[in-house]
Design an enzyme around this catalytic site. Structure first.
Site, mmCIF file in Angstrom:
data_model
loop_
_atom_site.group_PDB
_atom_site.id
_atom_site.type_symbol
_atom_site.label_atom_id
_atom_site.label_comp_id
_atom_site.label_asym_id
_atom_site.label_seq_id
_atom_site.Cartn_x
_atom_site.Cartn_y
_atom_site.Cartn_z
ATOM 1 N N TYR A 1 -12.673 7.740 -13.627
ATOM 2 C CA TYR A 1 -12.691 6.421 -12.968
ATOM 3 C C TYR A 1 -13.247 5.360 -13.925
ATOM 4 O O TYR A 1 -12.660 4.283 -14.084
ATOM 5 C CB TYR A 1 -13.543 6.528 -11.706
ATOM 6 C CG TYR A 1 -13.651 5.274 -10.882
ATOM 7 C CD1 TYR A 1 -12.614 4.872 -10.039
ATOM 8 C CD2 TYR A 1 -14.801 4.481 -10.901
ATOM 9 C CE1 TYR A 1 -12.716 3.732 -9.250
ATOM 10 C CE2 TYR A 1 -14.917 3.342 -10.119
ATOM 11 C CZ TYR A 1 -13.876 2.973 -9.299
ATOM 12 O OH TYR A 1 -13.982 1.833 -8.518
ATOM 13 N N THR B 1 -16.996 -0.948 2.311
ATOM 14 C CA THR B 1 -15.661 -0.695 2.864
ATOM 15 C C THR B 1 -15.781 0.454 3.863
ATOM 16 O O THR B 1 -16.770 1.198 3.848
ATOM 17 C CB THR B 1 -14.705 -0.301 1.731
ATOM 18 O OG1 THR B 1 -15.273 0.825 1.053
ATOM 19 C CG2 THR B 1 -14.527 -1.429 0.747
ATOM 20 N N ASP C 1 0.878 -1.183 0.000
ATOM 21 C CA ASP C 1 0.000 0.000 0.000
ATOM 22 C C ASP C 1 0.912 1.230 0.000
ATOM 23 O O ASP C 1 2.105 1.119 0.273
ATOM 24 C CB ASP C 1 -0.897 0.004 1.260
ATOM 25 C CG ASP C 1 -2.168 0.842 1.057
ATOM 26 O OD1 ASP C 1 -3.226 0.268 0.775
ATOM 27 O OD2 ASP C 1 -2.084 2.089 1.170
ATOM 28 N N ASN D 1 -5.056 -4.345 -6.961
ATOM 29 C CA ASN D 1 -6.313 -3.826 -6.401
ATOM 30 C C ASN D 1 -6.264 -2.345 -6.036
ATOM 31 O O ASN D 1 -7.314 -1.723 -5.874
ATOM 32 C CB ASN D 1 -6.632 -4.693 -5.157
ATOM 33 C CG ASN D 1 -7.699 -4.103 -4.301
ATOM 34 O OD1 ASN D 1 -8.878 -4.186 -4.635
ATOM 35 N ND2 ASN D 1 -7.307 -3.474 -3.200
ATOM 36 N N LYS E 1 -11.321 2.136 -15.369
ATOM 37 C CA LYS E 1 -11.775 0.776 -15.074
ATOM 38 C C LYS E 1 -12.149 0.012 -16.354
ATOM 39 O O LYS E 1 -11.915 -1.198 -16.439
ATOM 40 C CB LYS E 1 -12.938 0.812 -14.077
ATOM 41 C CG LYS E 1 -12.543 1.346 -12.680
ATOM 42 C CD LYS E 1 -11.485 0.466 -12.004
ATOM 43 C CE LYS E 1 -11.257 0.854 -10.548
ATOM 44 N NZ LYS E 1 -10.237 0.023 -9.884
#
Ligand code: NAD
Length: 254
Positions: A158, A193, A39, A92, A162
């Site tokens: 976005y 999340t 990360d 991810n 994607k």
């Protein structure tokens, strides 16, 4: 851990300090994998590595910004240095970018969103595939989104990124199918999340609107995404490559 579907596999999860990545890292550990947790946030990444170790698996954290080639090259080298190979990768890491109509978007938002969400996935695949070719195979799962299959109002950069992830996934799957490397994408719908649950707490109308997009009547749990990733990465999915699989409570079936 014995008998899991990823027993002994060396795996990598990027964006593993966040909701879906963290849950996936833990699921992979529970399935018997060794997990390289990555990360940009050292604090959140180290927390995830602790959670994976708490689940009884080997885990290491390595800080990397997926939009930087040098970071990604060093990340893959870390897996090889620590465990000698890289069997499976979940690319991810992602950002949603600014919520804005196409004509009002900025060059800065466009460049940053594409850099993390699309270039980041390409860079990860580039170095992962180079390693997997050397060792004779591997399996990759990229996180796209339902916004990789449908338009996403006020999220143009976005959605473009994607959709790009889906195209890149299919292309790499074709290029490396004979090299024993499978490449698939997952397309999550609305997943609960911590970031999304925070929005829900702040805005009841937004919560209702987002849940209304889900025929199943609720948002997904991060672990439900992790379960699908673990299966796709494992040999149980040995005939699956080039797929972009919605995990979306039926959203894209409408
Ligand atoms: P999140 O924000 O909780 O986690 C994302 C993680 O990525 C964070 O820990 C962040 O620090 C990290 N990150 C951001 N930029 C990075 C960079 N340049 N390099 C490395 N790491 C970086 O988000 P999440 O909801 O868990 O999303 C994970 C993935 O799932 C993203 O690709 C997102 O687009 C996708 N997704 C999420 C949903 C959802 O509803 N939550 C739906 C569809 C797709």
């Amino acid at each position: 851990m014995n008998g899991g579907i990823l027993e002994g596999k060396v795996t990598l999860v990027t964006g593993a300090g966040g909701g879906i990545g963290r849950a996936t890292a833990v699921v992979l550990g529970q399935a018997g994998a060794k997990v390289l947790v990555s990360d940009v946030s050292t604090r959140r990444g180290e927390e995830t590595a602790d959670l994976v170790r708490g689940a009884g698996a080997e885990a290491e954290f390595f800080k990397a910004d997926v939009s930087r080639a040098a970071d990604v090259e060093a990340l893959i080298a870390t897996a090889v240095k620590r465990w000698g190979r890289l069997d499976c990768a979940h690319n991810n890491a992602g950002i949603s970018g600014t919520v804005v109509n196409v004509a009002d978007d900025t060059e800065e938002n466009w460049d940053r969103t594409l850099a993390v969400d699309l270039k980041g996935v390409w860079l990860c695949m580039k170095y992962e595939i180079q390693q997997m070719l050397k060792q004779g195979g591997g399996s990759i799962v990229n996180t796209a989104s339902t916004a990789g299959l449908l338009g996403a109002v006020r999220m143009g950069a976005y959605a473009a990124a994607k959709h790009g992830v889906v195209g890149l996934t299919r292309t790499a799957a074709l290029e490396y199918a004979r090299s024993n490397i499978r490449v698939n994408a997952i397309c999550p719908g609305v997943v609960g999340t911590p970031v999304i649950l925070g929005w829900f707490e702040a805005n009841e109308r937004l919560k209702k609107a987002m849940i209304a997009q889900e025929p199943i009547g609720r948002v997904g749990e991060p672990q439900e995404i992790g379960n699908a990733v673990a299966w796709l990465l494992s040999d149980h999915a040995s005939f699956v490559t080039g797929a972009a699989i919605p995990i979306d409570g039926g959203m894209t079936a409408q």
